[in-house]
Motif scaffolding. Structure first.
Motif, PDB file in Angstrom:
ATOM      1  N   ASP A   1      -5.631   2.524   0.307  1.00 38.74           N
ATOM      2  CA  ASP A   1      -6.638   2.239   1.330  1.00 38.74           C
ATOM      3  C   ASP A   1      -7.975   1.883   0.684  1.00 38.74           C
TER       4      ASP A   1
ATOM      5  N   GLY B   1       0.836  -1.203   0.000  1.00 36.54           N
ATOM      6  CA  GLY B   1       0.000   0.000   0.000  1.00 36.54           C
ATOM      7  C   GLY B   1       0.870   1.252   0.000  1.00 36.54           C
TER       8      GLY B   1
ATOM      9  N   HIS C   1      -4.528   8.113  -1.111  1.00 43.05           N
ATOM     10  CA  HIS C   1      -5.756   7.435  -0.693  1.00 43.05           C
ATOM     11  C   HIS C   1      -6.014   6.120  -1.418  1.00 43.05           C
TER      12      HIS C   1
END
Length: 189
Positions: free
Chosen positions: A102, A88, A99
């Motif tokens: 996520d 990530g 973002h």
């Protein structure tokens, strides 16, 4: 860091010591997975070589960021905290989006991805969770979204390789490094 022994750096073969030093120089820390896998140096070297062959390239249908998005979505489906957090961070950096990782980890279907990547993740997550349900039509659909045969192969190879990685991270109980949690979220110092 692992349920298995972690050897001292000086006990490792030169090839691994050099790789670890290069990673630390670039990122400022050594990812826990490197140390955890190093107790089996031959396997660690093979693991990193396969990783590099799949992830360190750009092809017509898959950017480096796309490849990391695949890892995040399938690692989330496999409940692999280490890979979701570590990759990530790489998604945030490579996609230049604080973002996206996520969103992909929680529900890739609702993430702001182009139709091509949504099609890729549809097949990739199915391969990760219920591989027997992947059909030739799925591969055809990926080609219809502009992926080459090499790209289609890479989707399957990335999912398969990270299924191994996810399971090793679970097996050894490797925690994500604290550094990964902020990477790509805040400007570098």
């Amino acid at each position: 860091m692992s349920r298995f022994p972690v050897p001292a750096r000086e006990e490792l073969p030169a090839e691994l010591r050099e790789r670890f030093a290069a990673v630390e120089e670039r990122s400022g820390f050594l990812p826990n997975v490197f140390a955890a896998l190093s107790w089996r140096p031959t396997e660690a070297a093979a693991f990193f070589a396969m990783h590099d062959a799949l992830m360190d390239k750009e092809t017509p249908g898959l950017s480096k960021a796309d490849r990391e998005v695949i890892v995040v979505a399938t690692s989330a489906a496999n409940d692999c905290l280490y890979c979701v957090i570590a990759h990530g961070a790489i998604v945030r950096i490579r996609a230049r989006d604080p973002h996206l990782a996520d969103q992909v980890a929680v529900d890739w279907r609702k993430a702001p991805l182009p139709p091509r990547m949504l099609a890729v993740l549809e097949v990739a997550v199915r391969l990760a969770v219920t591989p027997v349900e992947v059909t030739p039509d799925d591969l055809t659909a990926l080609r219809e979204h502009g992926l080459t045969d090499d790209d289609v192969w890479d989707v399957g190879a990335i999912v398969s390789f990270f299924a191994l990685s996810n399971r090793l991270a679970h097996w050894a109980a490797i925690p994500p490094n604290e550094e990964f949690f902020l990477m790509g979220r805040v400007p570098r110092a």
